[in-house]
Design an enzyme around this catalytic site. Sequence first.
Site, short mmCIF file in Angstrom:
data_model
loop_
_atom_site.label_atom_id
_atom_site.label_comp_id
_atom_site.label_asym_id
_atom_site.label_seq_id
_atom_site.Cartn_x
_atom_site.Cartn_y
_atom_site.Cartn_z
N HIS A 1 21.23 37.02 -11.11
CA HIS A 1 22.63 37.47 -10.98
C HIS A 1 23.03 38.39 -12.14
CE1 HIS A 1 23.20 34.14 -8.02
NE2 HIS A 1 22.34 33.55 -8.83
N SER B 1 24.25 65.80 -21.70
CA SER B 1 25.51 66.03 -20.99
C SER B 1 26.00 67.43 -21.34
CB SER B 1 26.52 64.98 -21.42
OG SER B 1 27.83 65.48 -21.24
N LYS C 1 25.04 62.38 -25.59
CA LYS C 1 24.44 61.67 -24.46
C LYS C 1 22.94 61.91 -24.30
CE LYS C 1 26.22 59.53 -21.65
NZ LYS C 1 26.96 59.95 -20.46
#
Length: 457
Positions: free
Chosen positions: A151, A272, A278
């Site tokens: 999960h 980016s 980034k």
Amino acid sequence: MSRFAEPQDALFQALNSSISFDIRLAPYDIAQSRAHARMLARAGVISTEEAGELERGLEAVGAEIDSGRFDIRPDDEDVHMAVERRLTEIVGAVGGKLHTARSRNDQVATDVAMFVRDRARVAGELAGALMATLVDLAERHLDWPMPAYTHLQRAQPVYLSHHLLAWVGKLRRDRLRFGFCLEAIGELPLGAGALAGVNFDTDRGYLARELGFARPAPNSIDAVSNRDFALDYLSAAATCATHLSQLGAELVLWSSEEFRFCEVADAFASGSSIMPQKKNPDAAELLRAKAPRVTGHLVALHGVLHGLPLTYNKDLQEDKEHLFDAADTLELCLRAAEGMLSGARFDRERMAAAAADELLAATDVADLLVRRGVPFRESHGVVAGLVRAALERGVAPSQLSAEDLRALAPALSPADLAGVLREGAALESKASQGGTALPRVREQLAAARAELASPPA
Ligand code: ARG
């Protein structure tokens, strides 16, 4: 002469024509036509000289196509017509003999079968190469603890090698599925004619041998309508692409700042256009996103085939673009996944710190009580109480006071707890078959190595 009094409408031609994409089948079309010409001569349907001329002409057409010199004409409806048209231009009227005892229906099924056979072989090899990369990585990160998740919540600690070998297991099954495709594709459609067989004493066994098929398809009606092999390949491809998407998804998570378990090489990342800091794991993201495209092709071909009456229907022309795009997409993804993984760097400390979370050993504490005769359901409750107290007090379970421990788990001493929570204990105690204990991971590694050394035939 033509049966038709009117020329074809341009819109009909645009809808009906497949040459823009099926030209890709030319190498298969030419190979099967050459074998067919030889067979016709052996059967006495055409002379040996005629077969020789046809073969030479076909070779010349093939050379033109390979070198990009081939000129597609507006009337070339598909690859079969285009090759025959050009052949006849080169060799003259004898070119018109090639289509004796053959129909485009058995011809196209044969081309597609040969294409799928090559793609299944390549996909199996690429899956094997990716397995090898993962096995190497597993060996290099044999005893690196990390949390495993259910999960997406931290569940139990495992070794990174164990996790990498899980991916190997998935690819191993993919490779078996591609191997099955190769087997299922053993029956040669050629020689079935339009659907009922042909009026000449042909030798389909010879054709099968020449074109690398195990045997001629036994029923001509089935032979021209069968596209099961395309479904088999697309199904194997869709499952494999889905596995790559799961792998990509994990790499995306693991390379996020929140996890920081790994970093992909610059060569497989992009920046980016606005945020200079980034480094985006685009390759992994695209592995994640390409899978539904491949699965879409599988579903689309099921759509084409479902409810289709036998035998050949023009609907079958719609098998090709699905196959071509699925194969191109999958092969690119398999290659890129290998490149991305071989350059990925894992962060041992980050992973170990996350794996050292004491709560990940909760099952192990419960099992200690089980060894003392407490039924598991009961010990589960006791440990749940300890976890809750630790969370409420904001401490790790090993930091709970002796008083808390006495009240919540009288059967456990602080020494018991410390033993179970000792670093690595929860890993090495998972010594069941297939488990994460190092001797078990070594077994899995050895099995994977052995499998790579002798891949399925
Ligand atoms: N281009 C066709 C296809 O891809 C070839 C077979 C055409 N056969 C026919 N009877 N019209 O399926």
